[in-house]
Design a protein around this motif. Structure first.
Motif, mmCIF file in Angstrom:
data_model
loop_
_atom_site.group_PDB
_atom_site.id
_atom_site.type_symbol
_atom_site.label_atom_id
_atom_site.label_comp_id
_atom_site.label_asym_id
_atom_site.label_seq_id
_atom_site.Cartn_x
_atom_site.Cartn_y
_atom_site.Cartn_z
ATOM 1 N N ARG A 226 13.053 28.043 -10.494
ATOM 2 C CA ARG A 226 13.623 27.664 -11.791
ATOM 3 C C ARG A 226 14.119 26.220 -11.775
ATOM 4 O O ARG A 226 13.852 25.457 -12.709
ATOM 5 C CB ARG A 226 14.768 28.593 -12.182
ATOM 6 C CG ARG A 226 15.351 28.216 -13.544
ATOM 7 C CD ARG A 226 16.516 29.082 -13.955
ATOM 8 N NE ARG A 226 16.080 30.457 -14.124
ATOM 9 C CZ ARG A 226 16.794 31.504 -13.745
ATOM 10 N NH1 ARG A 226 17.970 31.343 -13.204
ATOM 11 N NH2 ARG A 226 16.335 32.720 -13.929
ATOM 12 N N ASP A 227 14.840 25.831 -10.725
ATOM 13 C CA ASP A 227 15.351 24.458 -10.663
ATOM 14 C C ASP A 227 14.214 23.453 -10.655
ATOM 15 O O ASP A 227 14.295 22.411 -11.313
ATOM 16 C CB ASP A 227 16.231 24.259 -9.427
ATOM 17 C CG ASP A 227 17.550 24.990 -9.522
ATOM 18 O OD1 ASP A 227 17.947 25.343 -10.654
ATOM 19 O OD2 ASP A 227 18.181 25.209 -8.470
ATOM 20 N N GLU A 228 13.152 23.768 -9.915
ATOM 21 C CA GLU A 228 12.015 22.865 -9.862
ATOM 22 C C GLU A 228 11.378 22.724 -11.244
ATOM 23 O O GLU A 228 11.085 21.616 -11.699
ATOM 24 C CB GLU A 228 10.960 23.353 -8.868
ATOM 25 C CG GLU A 228 9.732 22.470 -8.839
ATOM 26 C CD GLU A 228 8.608 23.021 -7.988
ATOM 27 O OE1 GLU A 228 7.595 22.320 -7.897
ATOM 28 O OE2 GLU A 228 8.729 24.119 -7.445
ATOM 29 N N GLU B 294 12.749 23.268 -14.160
ATOM 30 C CA GLU B 294 13.661 22.556 -15.057
ATOM 31 C C GLU B 294 13.648 21.060 -14.768
ATOM 32 O O GLU B 294 13.641 20.241 -15.696
ATOM 33 C CB GLU B 294 15.077 23.117 -14.928
ATOM 34 C CG GLU B 294 15.219 24.502 -15.543
ATOM 35 C CD GLU B 294 16.577 25.135 -15.291
ATOM 36 O OE1 GLU B 294 17.418 24.540 -14.582
ATOM 37 O OE2 GLU B 294 16.796 26.245 -15.802
ATOM 38 N N THR B 295 13.639 20.699 -13.489
ATOM 39 C CA THR B 295 13.610 19.281 -13.120
ATOM 40 C C THR B 295 12.333 18.633 -13.637
ATOM 41 O O THR B 295 12.369 17.545 -14.227
ATOM 42 C CB THR B 295 13.711 19.113 -11.595
ATOM 43 O OG1 THR B 295 14.928 19.708 -11.154
ATOM 44 C CG2 THR B 295 13.675 17.646 -11.195
ATOM 45 N N ARG C 292 10.561 17.728 -1.819
ATOM 46 C CA ARG C 292 10.656 19.190 -1.722
ATOM 47 C C ARG C 292 9.856 19.683 -0.517
ATOM 48 O O ARG C 292 10.312 20.549 0.218
ATOM 49 C CB ARG C 292 10.146 19.845 -3.010
ATOM 50 C CG ARG C 292 11.138 19.741 -4.161
ATOM 51 C CD ARG C 292 10.634 20.461 -5.402
ATOM 52 N NE ARG C 292 10.233 21.833 -5.183
ATOM 53 C CZ ARG C 292 11.074 22.867 -5.135
ATOM 54 N NH1 ARG C 292 12.362 22.667 -5.293
ATOM 55 N NH2 ARG C 292 10.619 24.083 -4.941
#
Length: 175
Positions: A80-82, A84-85, A111
């Motif tokens: 999710r963070d990836e 969103e980024t 990453r």
């Protein structure tokens, strides 16, 4: 044919296609896939590759990452963070497409360095996206250059010019 569990990808694609006011045939043409294949994806009978999802996303002008999550290529919780980024980078109006893609490549390399690799299928789709965007940016730059809309270089950097606009011979101008 049995329906595959692709996280309601087909329903989502149908909804996005209808919101874009495109027929199945129009979307298939824009995405470069066959009409029957796209129909099977929408009905949940086929699970498309990351490359196909990327083409469809581009044709619909939506985030490919959203389609990757819905297709199960990206894990929604873990990534999710990836996602969103990436979405924030792609939505930034102050960056051009080439800058966005370079920034995404740098982000992905960090990453990977930290042990968070993406699936090979997703990597191929993203690489294709970067290559296409860079080619489009290059073509856009060439079109600007040809049409003369690009700003001319500063003459102070290039040196003196002759009356016809060509560069002056530095030895002749020194005397």
């Amino acid at each position: 044919m049995a329906s595959l569990n692709v996280g309601n990808l087909g329903e989502y694609l149908r909804e996005q296609r209808r919101n874009a006011q495109l027929s199945l045939r129009q979307l298939a043409d824009a995405a470069g896939v066959s009409n029957p294949y796209l129909s099977q994806i929408e009905r949940g009978l086929r699970k498309p590759s990351a490359e196909v999802l990327q083409q469809v996303a581009k044709a619909l002008r939506i985030s490919a990452e959203t389609l990757y999550v819905r297709a199960g290529i990206l894990d929604a919780e873990r990534d999710r963070d990836e996602v969103e980024t990436r979405a924030v980078i792609l939505a930034d109006p102050t960056l051009n497409e080439r800058q966005k893609q370079v920034l995404l490549q740098i982000y992905e390399s960090f990453r990977k360095e930290n042990g968070f690799e993406i699936t090979p299928d997703l990597a191929r789709g993203m690489a294709q996206n970067v290559t296409q965007d860079m080619a489009q940016d290059e073509a856009h730059g060439m079109a600007e250059h040809i049409s003369g809309t690009q700003q001319a270089p500063d003459t102070a950097v290039r040196g003196p010019r002759t009356a016809d606009g060509s560069d002056a011979d530095p030895q002749q101008t020194a005397s």
